[in-house]
Design an enzyme around this catalytic site. Sequence first.
Site, PDB file in Angstrom:
ATOM      1  N   HIS A 164      -4.504  34.539 -44.628  1.00  0.00           N
ATOM      2  CA  HIS A 164      -3.474  33.500 -44.724  1.00  0.00           C
ATOM      3  C   HIS A 164      -4.079  32.174 -45.133  1.00  0.00           C
ATOM      4  O   HIS A 164      -5.296  31.970 -45.117  1.00  0.00           O
ATOM      5  CB  HIS A 164      -2.713  33.368 -43.400  1.00  0.00           C
ATOM      6  CG  HIS A 164      -3.530  32.881 -42.236  1.00  0.00           C
ATOM      7  ND1 HIS A 164      -3.864  31.561 -42.040  1.00  0.00           N
ATOM      8  CD2 HIS A 164      -4.074  33.553 -41.195  1.00  0.00           C
ATOM      9  CE1 HIS A 164      -4.567  31.428 -40.933  1.00  0.00           C
ATOM     10  NE2 HIS A 164      -4.726  32.628 -40.399  1.00  0.00           N
ATOM     11  N   CYS A 180      -8.423  36.458 -37.936  1.00  0.00           N
ATOM     12  CA  CYS A 180      -7.699  36.282 -39.185  1.00  0.00           C
ATOM     13  C   CYS A 180      -8.619  35.666 -40.238  1.00  0.00           C
ATOM     14  O   CYS A 180      -9.573  34.960 -39.914  1.00  0.00           O
ATOM     15  CB  CYS A 180      -6.483  35.395 -38.979  1.00  0.00           C
ATOM     16  SG  CYS A 180      -5.182  36.172 -37.995  1.00  0.00           S
TER      17      CYS A 180
END
Length: 229
Positions: A164, A180
């Site tokens: 992301h 992440c």
Amino acid sequence: MSRYRIAMAACAIAALSLLAPLPAAAFSGAAAPKVPNNTMLVAQQPKEPAEKFKRRVVRLQTNEAPGTVIIDTNNKFLYYVEGNNRATRYGVGVGRDGFGWSGVVKIGRKQEWPEWRPPAEMRAREAKKGHMLPVVQEGGIDNPLGARAMYLYKGGRDTIFRIHGTNQPWTIGLNMSSGCIRMMNKDVEHLYERAGVGTKVIVVGPGNRQGEVSFDDKGIDILRTIFGG
């Protein structure tokens, strides 16, 4: 709290530090949602990523097929394999100590300007510290998930890890997340347009769970970086 919720909460809360006002013009993305005048935006800190973490076309020797994503969490690079010993290399931020991982996954779904849903346990914990988190934070330039999110799946199930964007570009090249993979917004937008749902993603990190993968970064392809093609 389950391990699932802990990881999900930690991944999001790690992106919430260092908040302060900033004009919307400082952020990338032509499709960014409109922001009300009273919205507090995330500050761009004076520290930018090191030069080596800027997007580059590189000479990459690998036996992986074109269209594959290889993430080298040790060196903080993400490669999009082009074929003919070429790849686009992006700088990334990865999991902090104890939150690194490895494996072979796929992009299960994608979202532009994704919303963020902090779990109830996280909201309650932060409320005790005086931080009131929303039930849902709509996508936008002040959202911890940034401009784009690619959700990583294993065996048809969401791993809760994502590739992301970030509104904290100074964290690129660092171990800051809870697993992440963070990219600068302009870079995650670039990758988003190229890596579709079903894309194979190899995460090279602790545990060697990605198995055998051969890739050798031979450095910047100067001519293609300058002239493209």
